[in-house]
Design a protein around this motif. Structure first.
Motif, PDB file in Angstrom:
ATOM      1  N   ILE A   1       0.921  -1.322   0.047  1.00 53.76           N
ATOM      2  CA  ILE A   1      -0.098   0.187   0.068  1.00 53.76           C
ATOM      3  C   ILE A   1       0.959   1.372  -0.018  1.00 53.76           C
ATOM      4  O   ILE A   1       0.666   2.343  -0.557  1.00 53.76           O
ATOM      5  N   ASP A   2       1.830   1.167   0.918  1.00 51.81           N
ATOM      6  CA  ASP A   2       2.876   2.310   0.756  1.00 51.81           C
ATOM      7  C   ASP A   2       3.533   2.800  -0.356  1.00 51.81           C
ATOM      8  O   ASP A   2       3.739   3.876  -1.071  1.00 51.81           O
TER       9      ASP A   2
ATOM     10  N   GLY B   1     -11.340   4.775  -8.633  1.00 53.79           N
ATOM     11  CA  GLY B   1     -10.988   5.484  -7.377  1.00 53.79           C
ATOM     12  C   GLY B   1      -9.478   5.548  -7.223  1.00 53.79           C
ATOM     13  O   GLY B   1      -9.008   6.314  -6.309  1.00 53.79           O
ATOM     14  N   ALA B   2      -8.788   5.481  -8.331  1.00 56.89           N
ATOM     15  CA  ALA B   2      -7.384   5.690  -8.054  1.00 56.89           C
ATOM     16  C   ALA B   2      -6.857   7.082  -8.337  1.00 56.89           C
ATOM     17  O   ALA B   2      -7.356   7.764  -9.140  1.00 56.89           O
TER      18      ALA B   2
ATOM     19  N   ARG C   1      -3.827   2.538  -2.156  1.00 57.98           N
ATOM     20  CA  ARG C   1      -4.830   1.479  -1.873  1.00 57.98           C
ATOM     21  C   ARG C   1      -5.620   1.165  -3.205  1.00 57.98           C
ATOM     22  O   ARG C   1      -5.809   0.060  -3.533  1.00 57.98           O
ATOM     23  N   ALA C   2      -5.954   2.366  -3.912  1.00 51.78           N
ATOM     24  CA  ALA C   2      -6.889   2.235  -5.148  1.00 51.78           C
ATOM     25  C   ALA C   2      -5.885   1.485  -6.290  1.00 51.78           C
ATOM     26  O   ALA C   2      -6.694   0.528  -6.967  1.00 51.78           O
ATOM     27  N   VAL C   3      -4.785   1.900  -6.486  1.00 50.50           N
ATOM     28  CA  VAL C   3      -3.954   1.371  -7.537  1.00 50.50           C
ATOM     29  C   VAL C   3      -3.630  -0.392  -7.256  1.00 50.50           C
ATOM     30  O   VAL C   3      -3.835  -0.945  -8.116  1.00 50.50           O
ATOM     31  N   LEU C   4      -3.556  -0.613  -5.891  1.00 53.40           N
ATOM     32  CA  LEU C   4      -3.396  -1.995  -5.684  1.00 53.40           C
ATOM     33  C   LEU C   4      -4.601  -2.736  -5.745  1.00 53.40           C
ATOM     34  O   LEU C   4      -4.675  -3.986  -6.401  1.00 53.40           O
ATOM     35  N   ILE C   5      -5.768  -2.158  -5.371  1.00 56.34           N
ATOM     36  CA  ILE C   5      -7.008  -2.979  -5.682  1.00 56.34           C
ATOM     37  C   ILE C   5      -7.170  -3.293  -7.274  1.00 56.34           C
ATOM     38  O   ILE C   5      -7.478  -4.507  -7.804  1.00 56.34           O
ATOM     39  N   ALA C   6      -6.959  -2.066  -7.866  1.00 56.11           N
ATOM     40  CA  ALA C   6      -7.125  -2.193  -9.377  1.00 56.11           C
ATOM     41  C   ALA C   6      -6.335  -3.211 -10.203  1.00 56.11           C
ATOM     42  O   ALA C   6      -6.782  -4.077 -11.014  1.00 56.11           O
ATOM     43  N   SER C   7      -4.849  -3.339  -9.717  1.00 56.42           N
ATOM     44  CA  SER C   7      -3.952  -3.914 -10.562  1.00 56.42           C
ATOM     45  C   SER C   7      -4.113  -5.595 -10.016  1.00 56.42           C
ATOM     46  O   SER C   7      -4.072  -6.298 -10.814  1.00 56.42           O
ATOM     47  N   THR C   8      -4.568  -5.794  -8.864  1.00 49.70           N
ATOM     48  CA  THR C   8      -4.766  -7.207  -8.267  1.00 49.70           C
ATOM     49  C   THR C   8      -5.829  -7.748  -8.717  1.00 49.70           C
ATOM     50  O   THR C   8      -5.974  -8.980  -9.181  1.00 49.70           O
TER      51      THR C   8
END
Length: 418
Positions: free
Chosen positions: A277-278, A392-393, A282-289
């Motif tokens: 997350i750092d 949301g990113a 959060r938004a990019v991590l959700i979208a990519s995974t």
């Protein structure tokens, strides 16, 4: 309004909550296949088994929002032992039930107990975690669910079998009741009275936020859908990978190992979630995974060798480990402060709807297009979730670059206009 752990209170409460959740989830994960086997032993056909399994998810739909309302305006901790009692009672009484109607009823009680426990536990994490620690704490909290999902089915498989299917499945249900009761040993000093009392004083008499307003709050619908998509993928993967294995000649023991690899990768993901997350946000991590999980789900439909399937499932388990905890944080931080527990309850309602609708849709798709088709359907569902994550990113710059940009903006604003 923020209710977080005070100085000196540490995170021992979170460790105890994770331990309790591990036992409660292990009991449920152990009981659900045992209920199906016992129903079959009592003469149920596939349709009856589906109805009994559906009652587990349907009954809590009517209780989720009222429980969330109650938790928003009072203490959360009492829901935990109440949920344990319902789960243990539902497991034990399912093991002694002599009719399919009673089994369906006790399966619903078990589902209601699980809902009570999860709403209470998630609300405690939301209330006692500062905003900057919510991602980490929700990630560690969901490790309890992953551990239970890893251990429960293996324990059920070790107990159920042989010519006396009715007897061994009843034994598994009674053992699962005992496993759930063990979680009571960790439910002490879970909720800080200062936070609970402050919540009661601040929110007592506050007008209830209408459900439609919560659902229209930016970020809440996306968080609910992402959670639904990830949970549906996990459930259908567990249900249909054995079917795929049967068609491709993969032994059941190997399928069990593959599913265990998936669960282990999910746990590993949640242990390293904070640095991810750092790094990405959060938004990019959700979208990519979610996007990568969509491709991996579609890849399972291809006739790949077992070693490639194992690699895909490890990657898929890692990607699916992100959605649940981060969707909790998304919903909690987006919802009005006085309706956070209700928003979490709505998220769980979406999960339950997914648990009912996704297997039914998967069965319909599999009947028409073959056993691999549900994984393509899941790929499409996760692709939509990835798109919601992209919406949301916000672009993230390295800190040094972001600092220089802020300095330049400040200079441009202070400089006189020509």
């Amino acid at each position: 309004m923020k209710h977080s752990a005070g100085p000196g209170q540490g995170r021992a409460w979170l460790l105890r909550l994770v331990i309790a959740f591990s036992f409660a989830q292990a009991a449920v994960s152990m009981a659900r296949p045992a209920v199906s086997y016992r129903a079959l032993a009592l003469g149920a056909d596939e349709r009856a088994v589906g109805v009994i399994a559906g009652v587990y998810a349907l009954l809590p739909l009517f209780a989720a929002v009222p429980l969330g309302r109650r938790t928003d305006h009072g203490r959360c901790a009492p829901l935990l032992p109440f949920g344990v009692a319902l789960i243990a009672g539902g497991c034990a009484l399912s093991g002694t039930a002599g009719s399919l109607v009673r089994m369906a009823a006790w399966s619903g009680v078990m589902g209601l107990g699980h809902l009570c426990f999860v709403i209470g536990a998630q609300s405690i994490v939301a209330r006692q975690s500062s905003p900057e620690n919510q991602d980490r704490n929700f990630g560690h909290f969901t490790i309890g669910a992953s551990l239970g999902q890893l251990i429960g089915p293996m324990a059920a498989g070790a107990l159920i079998g042989g010519p006396d299917m009715a007897g061994t499945s009843a034994l598994a249900l009674l053992v699962s009741a005992g496993v759930c009761a063990v979680s009571l040993t960790s439910l002490w000093r879970i909720e800080f009275r200062t936070a609970a009392g402050r919540a009661g004083r601040d929110e007592r008499g506050t007008a209830r936020v209408p459900v439609h307003r919560i659902l229209r709050t930016r970020g809440v619908p996306g968080g609910i859908f992402i959670s639904l998509a990830v949970l549906s993928a996990t459930d259908i993967l567990t249900a249909y990978l054995p079917v795929v294995g049967e068609h491709r000649g993969i032994a059941p023991s190997v399928v069990g190992v593959l599913l265990s690899l998936r669960a282990g990768a999910t746990i590993a993901c949640r242990l390293v979630m904070t640095p991810l997350i750092d790094w990405l946000g959060r938004a990019v991590l959700i979208a990519s995974t979610c996007g990568l999980a969509a491709l991996l789900c579609a890849g399972i439909a291809l006739p790949v060798p077992v070693w490639a399937l194992a690699v895909m499932l490890v990657l898929l388990g890692f990607c699916l480990g992100v959605g649940q905890p981060l969707s909790m944080t998304t919903v909690v931080q987006a919802a009005p402060p006085e309706a956070r527990s209700t928003a979490l309850a709505l998220r769980l309602t979406g999960n339950r709807l997914g648990q009912v609708a996704a297997p039914a849709s998967a069965g319909l798709v599999a009947g028409v297009a073959g056993t691999a088709a549900p994984f393509v359907m899941l790929g499409g569902l996760l692709l939509i979730a990835s798109g919601l994550g992209v919406r949301g990113a916000r672009p993230r710059l390295p800190r040094s670059v972001a600092g220089r940009v802020r300095v330049r903006r400040g200079r441009s604003r202070s400089s006189p206009r020509p």
